[in-house]
Design a protein around this motif. Sequence first.
Motif, PDB file in Angstrom:
ATOM      1  N   LEU A 185      44.678  32.259  51.908  1.00 20.76           N
ATOM      2  CA  LEU A 185      43.289  32.407  51.790  1.00 20.76           C
ATOM      3  C   LEU A 185      43.028  33.612  50.914  1.00 20.76           C
ATOM      4  N   ALA A 186      43.741  34.418  50.607  1.00 18.57           N
ATOM      5  CA  ALA A 186      43.525  35.596  49.475  1.00 18.57           C
ATOM      6  C   ALA A 186      43.608  35.014  48.369  1.00 18.57           C
ATOM      7  N   LEU A 187      44.455  34.228  48.066  1.00 21.56           N
ATOM      8  CA  LEU A 187      44.643  33.577  46.694  1.00 21.56           C
ATOM      9  C   LEU A 187      43.314  32.796  46.475  1.00 21.56           C
ATOM     10  N   PHE A 188      43.016  32.016  47.449  1.00 26.53           N
ATOM     11  CA  PHE A 188      41.550  31.178  47.487  1.00 26.53           C
ATOM     12  C   PHE A 188      40.302  32.083  47.000  1.00 26.53           C
ATOM     13  N   PHE A 189      40.358  33.263  47.906  1.00 27.03           N
ATOM     14  CA  PHE A 189      39.093  34.223  47.622  1.00 27.03           C
ATOM     15  C   PHE A 189      39.298  34.660  46.068  1.00 27.03           C
ATOM     16  N   PHE A 190      40.488  34.941  45.673  1.00 28.04           N
ATOM     17  CA  PHE A 190      40.540  35.845  44.370  1.00 28.04           C
ATOM     18  C   PHE A 190      40.265  34.421  43.325  1.00 28.04           C
ATOM     19  N   THR A 191      40.728  33.245  43.490  1.00 26.14           N
ATOM     20  CA  THR A 191      40.347  32.154  42.624  1.00 26.14           C
ATOM     21  C   THR A 191      38.822  32.123  42.447  1.00 26.14           C
ATOM     22  N   VAL A 192      38.245  32.128  43.531  1.00 24.12           N
ATOM     23  CA  VAL A 192      36.790  31.712  43.378  1.00 24.12           C
ATOM     24  C   VAL A 192      36.009  32.838  42.942  1.00 24.12           C
ATOM     25  N   VAL A 193      36.517  33.952  43.137  1.00 22.28           N
ATOM     26  CA  VAL A 193      35.985  35.280  42.360  1.00 22.28           C
ATOM     27  C   VAL A 193      36.068  35.329  40.760  1.00 22.28           C
TER      28      VAL A 193
END
Length: 198
Positions: A1-9
Amino acid sequence: LALFFFTVVCGLSAFMFIALPLMLKLIARVNPIQHFKAMMPALVMAFSTSSSSATLPITIDCVEKRAGVSNRITGLVIPLGTSINMSGSALYECVAALFIAQVYGIDLTLTTQFAVVLLALVTSIGMAGIPSASIVAIIIILKAIGLPAEGIGLLFAVDRILDMCRTTVNVFSDSCCAVLVASTEGEKDILSPSIVFE
């Protein structure tokens, strides 16, 4: 989920701080930093409300009075952009659909990934300018490519912050469109030094 967040940002940041300023510099021949300064009140409002519709009056005011785009162009481009130019939301929808597919261990073919991009572009057009409107579009995309719609629940933990970010990108993108149109129409006072920033 953190990687998803980082990817979107990272994706939203690349679009807002690299792609759009390059277009402003190369096509409109204006200073992108001045445009950021001119749009700051609208960007703050967009980030805090997560609603491009609620930000619309401030966006119009900033584009017209602070960026120097004529009322003729601002009155058409900004309301139209608020309805159909949801570039930040489209990016988010693509990444969200791919993330959910990966969580469920489903490999998406290149054709399916292209379909996700196409669906994200289509569903983002006319999306309501309210907080978390992208959730409905993501459900449509998930159903269309055969992924379980309940996967959307995985995104709720980080959706609010990402919604604030993508709304800011949507609003800035609309303002850049107005500047680009004004520039191609031959307007001369766009972001001129004589404009006083309040």
